[in-house]
Design a protein around this motif. Structure first.
Motif, PDB file in Angstrom:
ATOM      1  N   ASP A 164       0.821  -1.208   0.000  1.00 55.13           N
ATOM      2  CA  ASP A 164       0.000   0.000   0.000  1.00 55.13           C
ATOM      3  C   ASP A 164       0.857   1.261   0.000  1.00 55.13           C
ATOM      4  N   ARG A 165       1.961   1.232   0.740  1.00 46.65           N
ATOM      5  CA  ARG A 165       2.767   2.438   0.953  1.00 46.65           C
ATOM      6  C   ARG A 165       3.987   2.527   0.027  1.00 46.65           C
ATOM      7  N   HIS A 166       4.441   1.375  -0.463  1.00 50.38           N
ATOM      8  CA  HIS A 166       5.632   1.372  -1.326  1.00 50.38           C
ATOM      9  C   HIS A 166       5.419   0.445  -2.530  1.00 50.38           C
ATOM     10  N   PRO A 167       4.407   0.697  -3.345  1.00 54.87           N
ATOM     11  CA  PRO A 167       4.095  -0.209  -4.462  1.00 54.87           C
ATOM     12  C   PRO A 167       5.210  -0.310  -5.499  1.00 54.87           C
ATOM     13  N   GLU A 168       6.066   0.702  -5.555  1.00 48.90           N
ATOM     14  CA  GLU A 168       7.131   0.709  -6.561  1.00 48.90           C
ATOM     15  C   GLU A 168       8.156  -0.414  -6.359  1.00 48.90           C
ATOM     16  N   LEU A 169       8.168  -1.017  -5.170  1.00 45.27           N
ATOM     17  CA  LEU A 169       9.136  -2.082  -4.887  1.00 45.27           C
ATOM     18  C   LEU A 169       8.743  -3.412  -5.528  1.00 45.27           C
ATOM     19  N   PHE A 170       7.475  -3.574  -5.858  1.00 45.90           N
ATOM     20  CA  PHE A 170       6.981  -4.855  -6.347  1.00 45.90           C
ATOM     21  C   PHE A 170       7.141  -4.954  -7.862  1.00 45.90           C
ATOM     22  N   GLY A 171       7.794  -6.043  -8.269  1.00 50.13           N
ATOM     23  CA  GLY A 171       8.074  -6.255  -9.684  1.00 50.13           C
ATOM     24  C   GLY A 171       9.514  -5.982 -10.031  1.00 50.13           C
ATOM     25  N   ASP A 172      10.139  -5.066  -9.323  1.00 53.89           N
ATOM     26  CA  ASP A 172      11.545  -4.750  -9.543  1.00 53.89           C
ATOM     27  C   ASP A 172      12.386  -5.409  -8.450  1.00 53.89           C
ATOM     28  N   LYS A 173      12.276  -4.910  -7.233  1.00 55.50           N
ATOM     29  CA  LYS A 173      13.024  -5.459  -6.106  1.00 55.50           C
ATOM     30  C   LYS A 173      12.376  -6.743  -5.575  1.00 55.50           C
ATOM     31  N   ILE A 174      11.063  -6.684  -5.378  1.00 61.17           N
ATOM     32  CA  ILE A 174      10.335  -7.814  -4.790  1.00 61.17           C
ATOM     33  C   ILE A 174       9.757  -8.653  -5.920  1.00 61.17           C
ATOM     34  N   LYS A 175      10.190  -9.935  -5.994  1.00 66.23           N
ATOM     35  CA  LYS A 175       9.847 -10.809  -7.106  1.00 66.23           C
ATOM     36  C   LYS A 175       8.777 -11.834  -6.773  1.00 66.23           C
ATOM     37  N   GLY A 176       8.343 -11.889  -5.521  1.00 64.95           N
ATOM     38  CA  GLY A 176       7.323 -12.856  -5.141  1.00 64.95           C
ATOM     39  C   GLY A 176       6.868 -12.626  -3.718  1.00 64.95           C
ATOM     40  N   VAL A 177       5.672 -13.139  -3.393  1.00 66.56           N
ATOM     41  CA  VAL A 177       5.090 -12.945  -2.068  1.00 66.56           C
ATOM     42  C   VAL A 177       4.362 -14.218  -1.644  1.00 66.56           C
ATOM     43  N   ALA A 178       4.529 -14.592  -0.379  1.00 63.15           N
ATOM     44  CA  ALA A 178       3.738 -15.667   0.227  1.00 63.15           C
ATOM     45  C   ALA A 178       2.975 -15.091   1.411  1.00 63.15           C
ATOM     46  N   LEU A 179       1.664 -15.275   1.400  1.00 64.40           N
ATOM     47  CA  LEU A 179       0.791 -14.815   2.480  1.00 64.40           C
ATOM     48  C   LEU A 179       0.227 -16.044   3.183  1.00 64.40           C
ATOM     49  N   ILE A 180       0.617 -16.240   4.438  1.00 56.98           N
ATOM     50  CA  ILE A 180       0.280 -17.458   5.165  1.00 56.98           C
ATOM     51  C   ILE A 180      -0.600 -17.129   6.370  1.00 56.98           C
ATOM     52  N   SER A 181      -1.768 -17.753   6.438  1.00 59.81           N
ATOM     53  CA  SER A 181      -2.663 -17.579   7.593  1.00 59.81           C
ATOM     54  C   SER A 181      -2.812 -16.107   7.961  1.00 59.81           C
ATOM     55  N   THR A 182      -3.261 -15.318   7.001  1.00 56.38           N
ATOM     56  CA  THR A 182      -3.378 -13.888   7.246  1.00 56.38           C
ATOM     57  C   THR A 182      -4.718 -13.385   6.725  1.00 56.38           C
ATOM     58  N   SER A 183      -4.914 -12.079   6.749  1.00 54.65           N
ATOM     59  CA  SER A 183      -6.204 -11.503   6.389  1.00 54.65           C
ATOM     60  C   SER A 183      -6.019 -10.112   5.801  1.00 54.65           C
ATOM     61  N   PRO A 184      -6.860  -9.741   4.831  1.00 55.95           N
ATOM     62  CA  PRO A 184      -6.799  -8.373   4.299  1.00 55.95           C
ATOM     63  C   PRO A 184      -7.583  -7.384   5.153  1.00 55.95           C
ATOM     64  N   ALA A 281      -5.122  -2.845  -1.477  1.00 59.95           N
ATOM     65  CA  ALA A 281      -3.692  -2.835  -1.819  1.00 59.95           C
ATOM     66  C   ALA A 281      -3.244  -4.121  -2.489  1.00 59.95           C
ATOM     67  N   LEU A 282      -4.099  -5.141  -2.490  1.00 58.17           N
ATOM     68  CA  LEU A 282      -3.678  -6.444  -3.003  1.00 58.17           C
ATOM     69  C   LEU A 282      -3.372  -6.413  -4.496  1.00 58.17           C
ATOM     70  N   GLY A 283      -3.987  -5.481  -5.230  1.00 57.68           N
ATOM     71  CA  GLY A 283      -3.719  -5.402  -6.664  1.00 57.68           C
ATOM     72  C   GLY A 283      -2.249  -5.226  -6.987  1.00 57.68           C
ATOM     73  N   VAL A 284      -1.514  -4.605  -6.085  1.00 55.94           N
ATOM     74  CA  VAL A 284      -0.071  -4.412  -6.282  1.00 55.94           C
ATOM     75  C   VAL A 284       0.636  -5.759  -6.381  1.00 55.94           C
ATOM     76  N   LEU A 285       0.147  -6.753  -5.638  1.00 60.28           N
ATOM     77  CA  LEU A 285       0.791  -8.062  -5.615  1.00 60.28           C
ATOM     78  C   LEU A 285       0.574  -8.839  -6.906  1.00 60.28           C
ATOM     79  N   ASP A 286      -0.367  -8.388  -7.733  1.00 58.43           N
ATOM     80  CA  ASP A 286      -0.584  -9.052  -9.014  1.00 58.43           C
ATOM     81  C   ASP A 286       0.606  -8.869  -9.950  1.00 58.43           C
ATOM     82  N   GLU A 287       1.525  -7.975  -9.563  1.00 59.90           N
ATOM     83  CA  GLU A 287       2.721  -7.742 -10.366  1.00 59.90           C
ATOM     84  C   GLU A 287       3.745  -8.865 -10.221  1.00 59.90           C
ATOM     85  N   VAL A 288       3.583  -9.706  -9.205  1.00 59.83           N
ATOM     86  CA  VAL A 288       4.588 -10.731  -8.905  1.00 59.83           C
ATOM     87  C   VAL A 288       3.906 -12.062  -8.596  1.00 59.83           C
TER      88      VAL A 288
END
Length: 358
Positions: A164-184, A281-288
């Motif tokens: 949400d606060r640093h979307p520019e990091l996803f796709g360039d620096k951050i190449k993947g995400v795992a969300l475990i037992s969490t909630s939006p 903010a989850l749409g940002v994660l669609d980049e990776v």
């Protein structure tokens, strides 16, 4: 003393005696139950839980908090995996992931503010947004190349706040995400496994109760130190999906992490968890490449919350892990690690493809 007075004293003494006997019998019953559980074969009895260590380091945040972190694994690996632990836990909760992923990947594990070896901070700084900023600074300081973020429970919310606060990091620096037992978000609406009316009542009184107990945090912590049998049985039942077969060693390990978190910290972060809302903010994660995992018996962050995230991320891989609850990375580590291995392969493939296109 009159006959009436003596009679009253006698009745009072009998009541106290019966009550004391009941408390003693209850304590003996709990000890007996726990004792029987501990006598069963335990395949994890020799597992060095909480003993694995990496290179310790400190990252001082922009608001002056020295966060504790460890760098571990294969140091010249092309990809770094950053682990974000959950509420009331610490970086040691990733024991099995550290053990099994470190041979092929560089690892960064950190204690979120006020948890583990990171210092206590003022109440006003206990927000999920601030945790997202902390993660951005951890990545900047400790990750020289591309990385994958892995978050459990509150750690997953930390990743969402980062998106949400640093979307520019996803796709360039951050190449993947795992969300475990969490909630939006909307944790204040979960049923906690209770009937609807009772659940509403619990949610209504809990904030006030937590606030009152927070003021007597030191006293609450003392009572937590002596309540190990009760805590063991409660955690075994509520924290694990297959409570009959879960390792007592693992239950003790988790209970010790929770007990080491001061109640004031638990109370200070509670409002932040209840007000958390990052579905947009989850749409940002669609980049990776993204992996979503949840235990089928998770009552803290129910399956429906993970399904809501999967619906918002059509390209994400969704895994519902059977016979497991909120502490799935400790209860079913092999299944969680298999999903992480698959995610890391996808992230590396995407990284290689990006390099070829430059």
């Amino acid at each position: 003393m009159s006959i009436t007075a003596r009679r009253k004293v006698g009745i009072a003494s009998a009541i106290v005696g019966v009550a004391s006997a009941g408390v003693a019998a209850g304590a003996l019953a709990k000890r007996y139950a726990v004792g029987r559980i501990r006598l069963r074969p335990d395949p994890e009895a020799s597992e060095p839980l909480g003993e694995l260590r990496g290179r310790p380091t400190t990252v001082t945040t922009s608001d002056g908090v020295p966060l504790y972190a460890e760098v571990d694994g294969l140091q010249d690996a092309p990809l770094t995996v950053v682990f974000c632990h959950g509420y009331t836990l610490n970086l040691d909760s990733w024991h099995y992931q550290r053990r099994d992923l470190g041979e092929a990947h560089r690892l960064v594990l950190w204690d979120q503010r006020s948890h583990g070896r990171s210092p206590r901070i003022p109440t006003e700084d206990c927000s999920i947004d601030r945790l997202g900023d902390d993660l951005a600074e951890i990545v900047e300081a400790l990750v020289p190349g591309p990385c994958v973020l892995v978050g459990h429970s509150m750690g997953g919310m930390t990743i969402m706040a980062l998106a949400d606060r640093h979307p520019e990091l996803f796709g360039d620096k951050i190449k993947g995400v795992a969300l475990i037992s969490t909630s939006p978000g909307k944790l204040g609406e979960i049923s906690l496994g209770l009937p609807a009316l009772l659940s509403k009542a619990v949610h209504k009184v809990t904030p006030g109760t937590v606030s009152i107990l927070r003021r007597g945090g030191a006293l609450v912590d003392k009572s937590r130190q002596v309540g190990n049998d009760v805590a063991f049985l409660a955690l075994r039942h509520l924290g694990f999906g297959d409570s009959q077969n879960v390792s007592p060693t693992v239950v003790d390990f988790v209970e010790s992490m929770i007990r080491s978190t001061p109640f004031e910290v638990i109370a200070e972060f509670y409002p932040a968890l209840m007000s958390h809302d990052k579905l947009s903010a989850l749409g940002v994660l669609d980049e990776v490449p993204t992996s979503i995992m949840v235990g089928d018996k998770d009552w803290l962050t129910p399956v429906e919350h993970s399904k809501a995230m999967a619906a918002a991320l059509p390209s994400a891989r969704f895994t519902e892990i059977p016979e497991s609850s909120h502490l799935v990375q400790l209860e079913r580590p092999a299944l969680v690690n298999n999903a992480l291995h698959e995610l890391l392969k996808r992230a590396i493939a995407d990284t290689d493809a990006g390099d070829e296109n430059r």
